[in-house]
Design a protein around this motif. Sequence first.
Motif, PDB file in Angstrom:
ATOM      1  N   UNK A   1      41.225  42.846  48.400  1.00 45.76           N
ATOM      2  CA  UNK A   1      39.958  42.623  49.101  1.00 45.76           C
ATOM      3  C   UNK A   1      39.708  41.158  49.453  1.00 45.76           C
ATOM      4  N   UNK A   2      39.091  40.955  50.618  1.00 42.48           N
ATOM      5  CA  UNK A   2      38.647  39.618  51.019  1.00 42.48           C
ATOM      6  C   UNK A   2      37.355  39.223  50.315  1.00 42.48           C
ATOM      7  N   UNK A   3      36.715  40.177  49.633  1.00 47.01           N
ATOM      8  CA  UNK A   3      35.428  39.915  48.982  1.00 47.01           C
ATOM      9  C   UNK A   3      35.438  40.423  47.541  1.00 47.01           C
ATOM     10  N   UNK A   4      36.251  39.815  46.680  1.00 47.06           N
ATOM     11  CA  UNK A   4      36.288  40.264  45.283  1.00 47.06           C
ATOM     12  C   UNK A   4      35.025  39.870  44.525  1.00 47.06           C
ATOM     13  N   UNK A   5      34.767  40.585  43.462  1.00 45.37           N
ATOM     14  CA  UNK A   5      33.627  40.287  42.599  1.00 45.37           C
ATOM     15  C   UNK A   5      33.871  38.958  41.880  1.00 45.37           C
ATOM     16  N   UNK A   6      32.834  38.144  41.813  1.00 44.96           N
ATOM     17  CA  UNK A   6      32.961  36.833  41.152  1.00 44.96           C
ATOM     18  C   UNK A   6      33.250  36.971  39.663  1.00 44.96           C
ATOM     19  N   UNK A   7      33.019  38.144  39.112  1.00 49.03           N
ATOM     20  CA  UNK A   7      33.267  38.333  37.679  1.00 49.03           C
ATOM     21  C   UNK A   7      34.749  38.337  37.328  1.00 49.03           C
ATOM     22  N   UNK A   8      35.639  38.478  38.319  1.00 45.76           N
ATOM     23  CA  UNK A   8      37.073  38.418  38.007  1.00 45.76           C
ATOM     24  C   UNK A   8      37.651  37.034  38.326  1.00 45.76           C
ATOM     25  N   UNK A   9      36.795  36.096  38.644  1.00 44.13           N
ATOM     26  CA  UNK A   9      37.246  34.745  38.953  1.00 44.13           C
ATOM     27  C   UNK A   9      37.387  33.919  37.681  1.00 44.13           C
ATOM     28  N   UNK A  10      38.452  33.126  37.623  1.00 47.02           N
ATOM     29  CA  UNK A  10      38.669  32.176  36.524  1.00 47.02           C
ATOM     30  C   UNK A  10      38.691  32.853  35.153  1.00 47.02           C
ATOM     31  N   UNK A  11      39.287  34.037  35.075  1.00 46.64           N
ATOM     32  CA  UNK A  11      39.358  34.726  33.785  1.00 46.64           C
ATOM     33  C   UNK A  11      40.304  34.023  32.825  1.00 46.64           C
ATOM     34  N   UNK A  12      41.295  33.319  33.363  1.00 47.20           N
ATOM     35  CA  UNK A  12      42.272  32.645  32.507  1.00 47.20           C
ATOM     36  C   UNK A  12      42.078  31.134  32.530  1.00 47.20           C
ATOM     37  N   UNK A  13      41.851  30.572  33.679  1.00 49.65           N
ATOM     38  CA  UNK A  13      41.610  29.131  33.779  1.00 49.65           C
ATOM     39  C   UNK A  13      40.686  28.888  34.962  1.00 49.65           C
ATOM     40  N   UNK A  14      39.930  27.843  34.913  1.00 50.07           N
ATOM     41  CA  UNK A  14      38.943  27.557  35.963  1.00 50.07           C
ATOM     42  C   UNK A  14      39.603  26.815  37.120  1.00 50.07           C
ATOM     43  N   UNK A  15      40.451  27.545  37.848  1.00 51.06           N
ATOM     44  CA  UNK A  15      41.169  26.961  38.973  1.00 51.06           C
ATOM     45  C   UNK A  15      40.884  27.694  40.274  1.00 51.06           C
ATOM     46  N   UNK A  16      39.871  28.561  40.259  1.00 53.99           N
ATOM     47  CA  UNK A  16      39.477  29.241  41.485  1.00 53.99           C
ATOM     48  C   UNK A  16      40.251  30.497  41.807  1.00 53.99           C
ATOM     49  N   UNK A  17      41.066  30.990  40.872  1.00 51.60           N
ATOM     50  CA  UNK A  17      41.825  32.210  41.114  1.00 51.60           C
ATOM     51  C   UNK A  17      41.039  33.447  40.672  1.00 51.60           C
ATOM     52  N   UNK A  18      41.294  34.538  41.395  1.00 51.37           N
ATOM     53  CA  UNK A  18      40.734  35.842  41.040  1.00 51.37           C
ATOM     54  C   UNK A  18      41.847  36.667  40.397  1.00 51.37           C
ATOM     55  N   UNK A  19      41.565  37.238  39.237  1.00 50.34           N
ATOM     56  CA  UNK A  19      42.594  37.880  38.431  1.00 50.34           C
ATOM     57  C   UNK A  19      42.446  39.404  38.445  1.00 50.34           C
ATOM     58  N   UNK A  20      43.496  40.076  38.887  1.00 57.45           N
ATOM     59  CA  UNK A  20      43.572  41.533  38.768  1.00 57.45           C
ATOM     60  C   UNK A  20      44.411  41.812  37.530  1.00 57.45           C
ATOM     61  N   UNK A  21      43.750  42.218  36.468  1.00 53.78           N
ATOM     62  CA  UNK A  21      44.396  42.324  35.169  1.00 53.78           C
ATOM     63  C   UNK A  21      45.139  43.646  34.983  1.00 53.78           C
ATOM     64  N   UNK A  22      44.649  44.735  35.578  1.00 58.32           N
ATOM     65  CA  UNK A  22      45.298  46.033  35.427  1.00 58.32           C
ATOM     66  C   UNK A  22      46.429  46.172  36.450  1.00 58.32           C
ATOM     67  N   UNK A  23      47.450  46.957  36.131  1.00 56.48           N
ATOM     68  CA  UNK A  23      48.635  47.033  36.987  1.00 56.48           C
ATOM     69  C   UNK A  23      48.347  47.646  38.358  1.00 56.48           C
TER      70      UNK A  23
END
Length: 474
Positions: A241-263
């Motif tokens: 998605x071009x519009x991910x939820x901000x809650x998945x942002x910076x889950x590992x480090x505060x570098x502006x990445x959005x993390x999809x944790x599930x396969x």
Amino acid sequence: MNKNQKSRVMGSGLLAGAAALLTLSCADHYDGDESWAPQVQNATLQSPSASDIKVVASPDGSSMTITWPVVYGAGGYAMALYNVNDPNSPLLVKTDTIDGCSVTTNREEDTNYSLTLRTLGNQKYNNQAATENTEYRFNTFLPTYAVIPDGSDLKTWFAENPIPEDSTSHLCYDLVPGGTYTVSGKIDFGGHQVSLRSSSKATYANITMGTGAYFNTYAGFTLKYLNIDAEATNKPIISFSDEPDERIKDLIAEKGYYFIMDPVVVQGCNITRLGSSLMASNSVKYDVRVVSINNTVVHIDKTLPTASSGAFVYMKSGYITDFTIKNSTVFSREHADCFFMQHGGRPKDVSDEEQRYVSILNCTLCNIAYGKNFCDYHNGQTTYHYTLKNTIVEDCGKANFLTGLNKGQASDNPTWDVNNNTCWRDGADASASQTGIKNPGVWFTNDPEIDAANGDFIPAAAQQEAGQGDPRWK
């Protein structure tokens, strides 16, 4: 069948065969403490009740432990485990005589199992073996959330049956085996983890992608046991998605990445006339933690009017942490000028300790990225790990396919695990060009004898004997 069924004598077919097997296995014995005597003596024992049998999967799902309660005075238990995906042709998985009350065995996804269990006698205490076997049926399918009727347009169906906004579960939607479905446009699953599958591993459901059709997500997503006709769409099958939820942002480090944790998984699929990417993202910086492509055939067709030059797997601004493709075939009938995988981001952007893995195992790859590096992303990183094993490569990448996995750089900085492959290019052996790392493993030098133009991927006898290529082609 209900898991709480009662113990019963086996019938004909599978049940009679299992009963005979268990009867032959019944050797009365007791290996316990000689000074200990059970309360139960001079008795005919009962087999454990099916309702008391438990099955627990290992954390990675590759094995399972089956347990049952102790039957006092027993000399052990005879068990037989069958794969009954095809009830008319059961496959024996394991048979054994067990002294304890548990057994651990391999576990296959999306499989129906039948366990037969019989309590053995104990001659020392004059206890006789149970006269009946217990049958316990279970499966390893993710529970079905909903069944989508045959003939549905999936876009319309999901519009009429939206996912509950507050759902946090992995939702599995079953398609009818052999059924026909269409996708008339974008289906947005948002942050919901969704699986679309045929409910039968043996009989796939059929999906035709319409103009501009694709699956949109910023969560884990799975396609299983599907035939997908992608000819009409100019979009990736799976789009992040071009519009991910901000809650998945910076889950590992505060570098502006959005993390999809599930396969993100494509398993047991046949995808035809793919003119765009299998999966792709645009300008959002994604870190997709796990992508798995397994037991899948993908036909890339860049001659379509709707085709794009996009890579097979394209992450414009992000990357995939752990990418594995195995037991699969990816091909074009003619040379296709597209990267196999292209990333704009890198783990180092998140953390100096972030590792990245690319694994290609038992695959057949033909006519992809001909004349360019097979993959395009930041290269030479010490945190990168490449595995290439048991794979047949024909007319893919430049002459040095191997270093093309590392964007063409000959470097020992990444970790390499390479062995038992064939590289054939322009009708000749290209094994001598596979250089640039300390140990490039064994490369076969004989013609693999595959013909992508005519869809013939059955390899030469030498490659078959060595276990090279997608194992479906035999």
